[in-house]
Design a protein around this motif. Structure first.
Motif, PDB file in Angstrom:
ATOM      1  N   LEU A  32       0.817  -1.206   0.000  1.00 40.55           N
ATOM      2  CA  LEU A  32       0.000   0.000   0.000  1.00 40.55           C
ATOM      3  C   LEU A  32       0.856   1.263   0.000  1.00 40.55           C
ATOM      4  O   LEU A  32       0.434   2.291   0.490  1.00 40.55           O
ATOM      5  N   HIS A  33       2.088   1.166  -0.514  1.00 40.50           N
ATOM      6  CA  HIS A  33       2.923   2.358  -0.589  1.00 40.50           C
ATOM      7  C   HIS A  33       2.320   3.391  -1.538  1.00 40.50           C
ATOM      8  O   HIS A  33       2.592   4.575  -1.424  1.00 40.50           O
ATOM      9  N   ASP A  34       1.514   2.927  -2.476  1.00 40.15           N
ATOM     10  CA  ASP A  34       0.836   3.827  -3.408  1.00 40.15           C
ATOM     11  C   ASP A  34      -0.378   4.425  -2.702  1.00 40.15           C
ATOM     12  O   ASP A  34      -1.379   3.743  -2.481  1.00 40.15           O
ATOM     13  N   THR A  35      -0.284   5.696  -2.324  1.00 40.28           N
ATOM     14  CA  THR A  35      -1.370   6.320  -1.567  1.00 40.28           C
ATOM     15  C   THR A  35      -2.641   6.455  -2.404  1.00 40.28           C
ATOM     16  O   THR A  35      -3.737   6.445  -1.850  1.00 40.28           O
ATOM     17  N   GLY A  36      -2.509   6.572  -3.696  1.00 39.55           N
ATOM     18  CA  GLY A  36      -3.693   6.657  -4.551  1.00 39.55           C
ATOM     19  C   GLY A  36      -4.530   5.393  -4.471  1.00 39.55           C
ATOM     20  O   GLY A  36      -5.761   5.447  -4.364  1.00 39.55           O
ATOM     21  N   LEU A  37      -3.867   4.241  -4.482  1.00 41.11           N
ATOM     22  CA  LEU A  37      -4.570   2.966  -4.349  1.00 41.11           C
ATOM     23  C   LEU A  37      -5.237   2.868  -2.977  1.00 41.11           C
ATOM     24  O   LEU A  37      -6.376   2.418  -2.860  1.00 41.11           O
ATOM     25  N   ALA A  38      -4.541   3.322  -1.942  1.00 41.36           N
ATOM     26  CA  ALA A  38      -5.112   3.285  -0.584  1.00 41.36           C
ATOM     27  C   ALA A  38      -6.359   4.160  -0.497  1.00 41.36           C
ATOM     28  O   ALA A  38      -7.363   3.763   0.105  1.00 41.36           O
ATOM     29  N   ILE A  39      -6.320   5.334  -1.095  1.00 42.42           N
ATOM     30  CA  ILE A  39      -7.483   6.230  -1.085  1.00 42.42           C
ATOM     31  C   ILE A  39      -8.660   5.587  -1.807  1.00 42.42           C
ATOM     32  O   ILE A  39      -9.788   5.595  -1.306  1.00 42.42           O
ATOM     33  N   ILE A  40      -8.404   5.017  -2.964  1.00 40.02           N
ATOM     34  CA  ILE A  40      -9.484   4.403  -3.750  1.00 40.02           C
ATOM     35  C   ILE A  40     -10.104   3.234  -2.991  1.00 40.02           C
ATOM     36  O   ILE A  40     -11.332   3.123  -2.894  1.00 40.02           O
ATOM     37  N   GLU A  41      -9.267   2.360  -2.432  1.00 43.59           N
ATOM     38  CA  GLU A  41      -9.793   1.183  -1.741  1.00 43.59           C
ATOM     39  C   GLU A  41     -10.537   1.559  -0.457  1.00 43.59           C
ATOM     40  O   GLU A  41     -11.571   0.965  -0.149  1.00 43.59           O
ATOM     41  N   ALA A  45     -14.725   1.145   0.403  1.00 46.06           N
ATOM     42  CA  ALA A  45     -15.323   0.525   1.584  1.00 46.06           C
ATOM     43  C   ALA A  45     -16.207   1.503   2.358  1.00 46.06           C
ATOM     44  O   ALA A  45     -17.247   1.118   2.891  1.00 46.06           O
ATOM     45  N   PHE A  46     -15.773   2.771   2.452  1.00 46.69           N
ATOM     46  CA  PHE A  46     -16.503   3.787   3.217  1.00 46.69           C
ATOM     47  C   PHE A  46     -16.680   5.036   2.348  1.00 46.69           C
ATOM     48  O   PHE A  46     -15.939   6.009   2.493  1.00 46.69           O
ATOM     49  N   PRO A  47     -17.661   5.038   1.449  1.00 48.95           N
ATOM     50  CA  PRO A  47     -17.805   6.157   0.509  1.00 48.95           C
ATOM     51  C   PRO A  47     -18.219   7.474   1.152  1.00 48.95           C
ATOM     52  O   PRO A  47     -18.019   8.531   0.571  1.00 48.95           O
ATOM     53  N   THR A  48     -18.762   7.452   2.356  1.00 54.40           N
ATOM     54  CA  THR A  48     -19.211   8.701   2.985  1.00 54.40           C
ATOM     55  C   THR A  48     -18.147   9.337   3.867  1.00 54.40           C
ATOM     56  O   THR A  48     -18.367  10.417   4.404  1.00 54.40           O
ATOM     57  N   GLU A  49     -17.004   8.687   4.037  1.00 55.35           N
ATOM     58  CA  GLU A  49     -15.942   9.221   4.889  1.00 55.35           C
ATOM     59  C   GLU A  49     -14.928   9.992   4.036  1.00 55.35           C
ATOM     60  O   GLU A  49     -14.436   9.475   3.041  1.00 55.35           O
ATOM     61  N   ALA A  50     -14.629  11.208   4.455  1.00 60.23           N
ATOM     62  CA  ALA A  50     -13.646  12.031   3.754  1.00 60.23           C
ATOM     63  C   ALA A  50     -12.273  11.843   4.391  1.00 60.23           C
ATOM     64  O   ALA A  50     -12.111  12.000   5.598  1.00 60.23           O
ATOM     65  N   ILE A  51     -11.298  11.505   3.585  1.00 59.72           N
ATOM     66  CA  ILE A  51      -9.947  11.253   4.070  1.00 59.72           C
ATOM     67  C   ILE A  51      -9.193  12.567   4.201  1.00 59.72           C
ATOM     68  O   ILE A  51      -9.187  13.385   3.279  1.00 59.72           O
ATOM     69  N   ARG A  52      -8.562  12.732   5.340  1.00 61.71           N
ATOM     70  CA  ARG A  52      -7.778  13.937   5.606  1.00 61.71           C
ATOM     71  C   ARG A  52      -6.291  13.681   5.404  1.00 61.71           C
ATOM     72  O   ARG A  52      -5.573  14.522   4.888  1.00 61.71           O
ATOM     73  N   LEU A  67      -9.470  10.720   9.270  1.00 66.32           N
ATOM     74  CA  LEU A  67     -10.674  11.150   8.574  1.00 66.32           C
ATOM     75  C   LEU A  67     -11.017  12.591   8.928  1.00 66.32           C
ATOM     76  O   LEU A  67     -10.470  13.157   9.876  1.00 66.32           O
ATOM     77  N   HIS A  68     -11.934  13.180   8.184  1.00 66.52           N
ATOM     78  CA  HIS A  68     -12.232  14.610   8.295  1.00 66.52           C
ATOM     79  C   HIS A  68     -12.756  15.035   9.661  1.00 66.52           C
ATOM     80  O   HIS A  68     -12.519  16.140  10.096  1.00 66.52           O
ATOM     81  N   ASP A  69     -13.456  14.183  10.357  1.00 64.07           N
ATOM     82  CA  ASP A  69     -14.051  14.563  11.640  1.00 64.07           C
ATOM     83  C   ASP A  69     -13.258  14.003  12.819  1.00 64.07           C
ATOM     84  O   ASP A  69     -13.817  13.679  13.855  1.00 64.07           O
ATOM     85  N   ASN A  70     -11.940  13.917  12.643  1.00 59.94           N
ATOM     86  CA  ASN A  70     -10.991  13.435  13.649  1.00 59.94           C
ATOM     87  C   ASN A  70     -11.220  11.980  14.045  1.00 59.94           C
ATOM     88  O   ASN A  70     -10.744  11.545  15.074  1.00 59.94           O
ATOM     89  N   LYS A  71     -11.931  11.245  13.215  1.00 56.26           N
ATOM     90  CA  LYS A  71     -11.993   9.805  13.403  1.00 56.26           C
ATOM     91  C   LYS A  71     -10.751   9.209  12.742  1.00 56.26           C
ATOM     92  O   LYS A  71     -10.037   9.889  12.010  1.00 56.26           O
ATOM     93  N   ALA A  72     -10.505   7.955  13.020  1.00 52.89           N
ATOM     94  CA  ALA A  72      -9.368   7.277  12.414  1.00 52.89           C
ATOM     95  C   ALA A  72      -9.843   6.017  11.716  1.00 52.89           C
ATOM     96  O   ALA A  72     -10.877   5.445  12.066  1.00 52.89           O
TER      97      ALA A  72
END
Length: 155
Positions: A32-41, A45-52, A67-72
């Motif tokens: 998972l060194h490719d961050t683009g792949l990590a973001i997509i995957e 799984a969680f389409p409503t969560e915004a990655i920070r 995540l955007h609301d200080n969740k992990a």
């Protein structure tokens, strides 16, 4: 003459198979060194969560997600698929590893994901620990109590 054609075809087939195996092994080593792949995957799984922000372990097999609301969140490569989860507040324990560049994480809801995760530097490790601790603190505890104004503020 016919045997020469078959021998040539066999050698070409062996070369193509060798190249395909090498390319497949190289793809699996990337993790998972490719961050683009990590973001997509993770977004699959969680389409409503915004990655920070993302932080991968040194071996690239695990990515911790802020995540955007200080969740992990947590994402682990499982050979041919990825295991993704949003970490619920108060459902994780974090300790520093012996090397100082890693974290020993216990997931209370999914104990099969527990483990020690080593990062490239202590800075990355401490950043992920802060994400997990921010996730651990309950919402009412985040608010600071209103302080009485000091005498210097009265006129």
């Amino acid at each position: 003459m016919s045997i020469m054609i078959w021998a040539t075809l066999f050698v070409m087939l062996v070369i193509v198979a060798f190249i395909a195996v090498r390319m497949s092994a190289k793809h699996e080593e990337q993790g998972l060194h490719d961050t683009g792949l990590a973001i997509i995957e993770f977004n699959r799984a969680f389409p409503t969560e915004a990655i920070r922000s993302l932080q991968a372990t040194a071996n690239g097999q695990v990515v911790f997600v802020r995540l955007h609301d200080n969740k992990a969140g947590f994402m682990r490569s499982m050979q041919r698929h990825y295991s993704c989860q949003v970490i619920q507040p108060g459902r994780v324990r974090v300790l520093s590893s012996d090397s100082g560049k890693g974290l020993t994480v216990d997931f209370l809801d999914t104990p099969h994901q527990n483990g020690t995760f080593e990062f490239a530097s202590p800075k990355e490790s401490s950043e992920v620990a802060l994400w997990l601790l921010g996730n651990y603190v309950a919402e009412p505890d985040r608010e600071l109590p209103l302080a009485d104004p000091t005498a210097a503020n009265h006129r």
